[in-house]
Design an enzyme around this catalytic site. Structure first.
Site, PDB file in Angstrom:
ATOM      1  N   TYR A 158     -11.230 -11.690  38.737  1.00 25.00           N
ATOM      2  CA  TYR A 158     -11.336 -11.377  40.160  1.00 25.00           C
ATOM      3  C   TYR A 158     -10.958  -9.934  40.485  1.00 25.00           C
ATOM      4  O   TYR A 158     -11.472  -9.356  41.436  1.00 25.00           O
ATOM      5  CB  TYR A 158     -10.389 -12.271  40.976  1.00 25.00           C
ATOM      6  CG  TYR A 158     -10.792 -13.706  41.101  1.00 25.00           C
ATOM      7  CD1 TYR A 158     -11.881 -14.088  41.881  1.00 25.00           C
ATOM      8  CD2 TYR A 158     -10.061 -14.714  40.480  1.00 25.00           C
ATOM      9  CE1 TYR A 158     -12.227 -15.421  42.028  1.00 25.00           C
ATOM     10  CE2 TYR A 158     -10.405 -16.050  40.631  1.00 25.00           C
ATOM     11  CZ  TYR A 158     -11.484 -16.395  41.401  1.00 25.00           C
ATOM     12  OH  TYR A 158     -11.835 -17.716  41.548  1.00 25.00           O
TER      13      TYR A 158
ATOM     14  N   SER B  49     -19.108 -15.829  35.851  1.00 26.48           N
ATOM     15  CA  SER B  49     -18.243 -15.289  36.903  1.00 26.48           C
ATOM     16  C   SER B  49     -17.081 -16.238  37.126  1.00 26.48           C
ATOM     17  O   SER B  49     -17.187 -17.438  36.881  1.00 26.48           O
ATOM     18  CB  SER B  49     -19.026 -15.127  38.210  1.00 26.48           C
ATOM     19  OG  SER B  49     -19.159 -16.366  38.883  1.00 26.48           O
ATOM     20  N   ASP B  50     -15.957 -15.708  37.595  1.00 27.96           N
ATOM     21  CA  ASP B  50     -14.927 -16.601  38.097  1.00 27.96           C
ATOM     22  C   ASP B  50     -15.450 -17.193  39.400  1.00 27.96           C
ATOM     23  O   ASP B  50     -16.379 -16.664  40.024  1.00 27.96           O
ATOM     24  CB  ASP B  50     -13.605 -15.865  38.308  1.00 27.96           C
ATOM     25  CG  ASP B  50     -12.407 -16.782  38.135  1.00 27.96           C
ATOM     26  OD1 ASP B  50     -12.561 -18.002  38.350  1.00 27.96           O
ATOM     27  OD2 ASP B  50     -11.313 -16.294  37.789  1.00 27.96           O
ATOM     28  N   TYR B  51     -14.862 -18.299  39.811  1.00 28.67           N
ATOM     29  CA  TYR B  51     -15.366 -19.017  40.977  1.00 28.67           C
ATOM     30  C   TYR B  51     -15.387 -18.122  42.226  1.00 28.67           C
ATOM     31  O   TYR B  51     -14.348 -17.587  42.638  1.00 28.67           O
ATOM     32  CB  TYR B  51     -14.499 -20.242  41.245  1.00 28.67           C
ATOM     33  CG  TYR B  51     -14.846 -21.472  40.421  1.00 28.67           C
ATOM     34  CD1 TYR B  51     -15.452 -21.366  39.176  1.00 28.67           C
ATOM     35  CD2 TYR B  51     -14.558 -22.741  40.900  1.00 28.67           C
ATOM     36  CE1 TYR B  51     -15.767 -22.498  38.441  1.00 28.67           C
ATOM     37  CE2 TYR B  51     -14.867 -23.883  40.172  1.00 28.67           C
ATOM     38  CZ  TYR B  51     -15.470 -23.761  38.937  1.00 28.67           C
ATOM     39  OH  TYR B  51     -15.781 -24.877  38.211  1.00 28.67           O
TER      40      TYR B  51
END
Length: 775
Positions: free
Chosen positions: A274, A305-307
């Protein structure tokens, strides 16, 4: 379209089987053929995932597959890349239910997408599969305390099996962040503060998940290294804040575990983080994801991707955002250019892929490049040829007794003895009439973050009662609360009621006075140390002190004069100076998983000799941060009116027996820069009990072109010894262990003197030093 006609002929049983359907061909050839047949829309569909959206598009209120919803949402026949966490459908599915659901969803996409492309199911597997009925073992910070990579590999081999039989293909694990700020709420997800320790545990976890990467027997899953990279030292200790460090520190500390897990274990996937590094968010960082990861390291897997992190390149109300993209379309373009293969967990920014290609902001070839490795692993995992799982097997395997015993072993090895004045521990039940088990963590389920509901849960109180049976009376009092009741998932965290706490403390004192010994279970809980994923869901702290009235409880119980054994359960190191002064015996337990009570009882009563070591420094206070052991020579000069040393050092941990590490010597005292040697030492159990010791090797380059840490862990080995037994231990010293990024930012071994230190912790007093000459 020609490809559509070919696919139609194949479905009707006419025409020749397309090469991508031929299991005898190499996976790369099948990918090339499949890509040539895919439309732009089908490629874009492979770059998105659905998670919470399952409720509207794939499952009914009970979490069962809903063909009507699926047809409405995906009747276009383009398919989708991934489905997130099928085990959490509805109110959560058990092992059989998850297997049946993944089979149904998989069957739908294979039969209802034009080219029959299967989906990948991903799950969280931080310390066991985070699903109902799965086996839950210690949090990674606890596993770091074991200093036992073989155990870690076994645990994640077990987790891979439990996840795979339910239909999972990808684990969003392991976390190989290096935790350098204990205020950060995600410390529990890491293996500690040292890059070498984290790297060895990360390698073990990846090998457990992936095995030999053939996936032939359907017992393994793809691992995902996260959070790439530098997540463990955020500004002010707050989650997702900027990471302000030099490139040299970034490479040597934070990139090192990722590099080794890719180089030595072949990790297939990486999750971009992030935060920003030098003003560039990781999701848009071409240097990080293309130049370093793919260019320098040769990584050929795929980046997730991260959430919601791609959205945060623009703006996300729950967390603000980086504001490097004016809208979601620009965020999409930045992430694609950086090399993020798929957006998790929901279609948001990557829904604009086709439009951006049509507008020539992106090229279709860029999508080809990102889709190809994801298709490759769908082929290599056998999803085109054998995509389904056996619900009967899932029901038999998940949470089975053998897995429970492995979780118990891990919990035992995690427990770390910090203090044992007068040999108070272990307790001898034959000499006790009554035990008071007191404290807010005495009768609480303690799993930590990214957990579900395992088949078994044993609290401290339950474990002690089971152990002593009718032999000893076991009394109980909560003592006080840490916070008002809540869960890791709940946003709000409410302080407990001080008046009620003081009434409970008074009651606890009455209980303590009736007992021969007090077991005091303190620390944190899942609300006080956790991932801060939004402004309303926080878990980072400005203080490391015990929360609430726990110190009042400690002082009140200590005032009774009863002997006290303190058990700490927490996701981060806590500043426990008051506790350390008040009680004679302290165990750091972190979070032990489903077998907490059994493991604690085994250690408390001497059936298992504790051997855990601290994977992270315990500081005296938040004002002493940073406190990591591998600091530079000009750091830690001292504080006015305070001690600059840690309360407990990295690598420290006691035993019920005693060990001596002597005779540290080098096989060769002088080597060329490309040469190797070995350092040897003799370890003796000088006590009266069998037990284990972790022998640790640290290295320091005495004089160098750039400043070097005062010491760095470069090897460790756990040895088990009977009383009086001596065992030789040796470590290889290779150029890889001596190298660092020199004044030219090149990884090299410089000639000169290297201190080789061997001992039982990072403390100078616990180490014996010899000097190696590198010429």
């Amino acid at each position: 379209m020609k490809s559509a006609r070919v696919a139609a002929k194949y479905r009707k049983g006419t025409g020749r089987k397309p090469p991508y359907r031929d299991a005898s061909l190499a996976a790369a050839k099948r990918v090339k053929d499949l890509l040539s047949r895919m439309t732009l829309e089908e490629k874009a569909a492979q770059m998105v995932c659905i998670w919470r959206g399952k409720a509207e598009t794939l499952v009914d209120a009970k979490g069962d597959f809903d063909p009507r919803k699926a047809k409405e949402a995906f009747g276009h026949g383009q398919g989708i890349g991934q489905v997130g966490r099928p085990s959490d459908a509805g109110k959560g599915k058990d092992a059989r239910g998850t297997a049946e659901l993944t089979n149904a969803i998989q069957k739908f996409f294979i039969e209802n997408s034009r080219l029959g492309i299967p989906v990948i199911f991903h799950e969280e597997c931080l310390h066991g599969h985070a699903a109902i009925g799965a086996t839950s073992f210690p949090q990674p910070i606890g596993l770091g305390a074991t200093f036992d990579p073989e155990l870690v590999e076994s645990l994640f081999t077990m987790t891979a099996l439990e996840a795979r039989v339910r239909g999972t293909h990808q684990a969003l694990t392991p976390v190989v962040d290096v935790a350098r700020d204990p205020r950060w709420g995600r410390v529990e997800e890491t293996y500690g503060e040292d890059p070498y320790l984290v790297s060895r545990m990360g390698i073990a976890a990846v090998r457990g998940f992936q095995g030999d990467r053939t996936f032939r027997d359907k017992t393994r899953v793809m691992a995902t290294l996260k959070h790439f990279a530098g997540h463990g030292q955020p500004e002010s200790g707050t989650n997702c804040a900027p990471v302000n460090i030099s490139e040299r520190v970034f490479r040597e500390v934070f990139l090192y575990p990722f590099w080794t897990a890719i180089k030595e274990a072949g990790a297939i996937s990486v999750m971009a983080a992030y935060h920003e590094i030098d003003g560039v968010p990781a999701q848009a960082n071409r240097w990080l994801l293309r130049d370093v990861l793919r260019g320098e390291w040769g990584f050929n897997g795929f980046v997730v991707s991260d959430y919601y992190a791609i959205t945060e390149l623009h703006h996300r109300p729950e967390v603000r955002g980086h504001a490097v993209a004016k809208d979601r379309k620009e965020a999409c373009a930045l992430a694609v250019a950086a090399g993020v293969n798929i957006e998790l967990p929901e279609p948001d920014c990557y829904t604009h892929l086709c439009e951006l290609v049509h507008r020539k902001v992106l090229k279709e070839s860029q999508l080809d490049e990102l889709v190809a490795p994801m298709l490759l692993w769908k082929f290599r995992m056998g999803l085109f040829d054998d995509p389904y799982v056996d619900p009967d097997q899932a029901e038999r395997v998940v949470g089975c007794d053998a897995h429970r015993e492995l979780a118990l072993r891990a919990a035992r090895e995690t427990i770390t003895l910090l203090k044992n004045d007068g040999g108070l521990a272990p307790l001898d039940p034959r000499r006790l009439k009554s035990i008071a088990v007191i404290g807010p963590n005495a009768h609480r389920v303690l799993l930590g973050g990214y957990s579900s509901v395992p088949k078994h849960n044993v609290t401290v109180l339950e474990g002690i009662r089971q152990k002593v049976g009718n032999q000893v009376e076991v009394l109980y009092s909560e003592g006080c609360k840490i916070t008002a009741d809540g869960s890791w998932y709940a946003d709000s965290v409410m302080a407990s009621d001080p008046e009620q706490d003081r009434r409970q403390i008074d009651e606890a004192v009455k209980v303590a006075r009736q007992a021969d010994v007090v077991v005091l279970a303190l620390g944190g809980n899942e609300l006080t140390s956790r991932e801060a994923w939004s402004f309303s869901h926080l878990g980072d702290r400005a203080s490391l002190n015990l929360i609430g009235l726990q110190e009042e409880l400690v002082n009140a119980i200590a005032a009774t004069g009863k002997p006290i054994v303190a058990l700490l359960f927490n996701g981060r190191p806590l500043a426990i100076q008051a506790l350390e002064r008040a009680v004679p015996a302290i165990f750091e337990c972190w979070y032990l998983g489903q077998e907490t009570g059994r493991a604690v009882a085994d250690v408390l009563f001497g059936d298992f000799n504790p051997g855990g070591k601290l994977p992270i420094t315990v500081p005296r206070s938040a004002g002493h941060l940073p406190a990591f052991y591998n600091y530079k020579p000009m750091a830690r000069r001292g504080y006015l009116f305070d001690d600059v040393s840690p309360l407990y050092a990295f690598g420290y941990g006691l035993s019920y027996t005693a060990f001596a590490i002597r005779g540290v010597r080098l096989a060769k005292k002088s080597i060329p820069r490309d040469g190797t040697t070995r350092v040897r030492a003799d370890v003796t159990n000088t006590g009266a009990r069998a037990g284990s010791e972790v022998v640790q090797m640290y290295i320091r380059d005495r004089f160098s072109s750039v400043t070097r840490p005062v010491k760095e862990l470069k090897g460790f080995r756990r040895v088990f010894l009977e009383p009086g037994e001596t065992l030789p231990v040796e470590f290889a010293i290779t150029p890889e262990l001596l190298a660092f990024y020199d004044i030219r930012m090149k990884r090299a071994v410089e000639p000169g003197e290297f201190e080789i230190m061997v001992g039982s912790s990072s403390r100078d007093t616990d180490l014996e030093t010899v000097v190696l000459i590198v010429r």
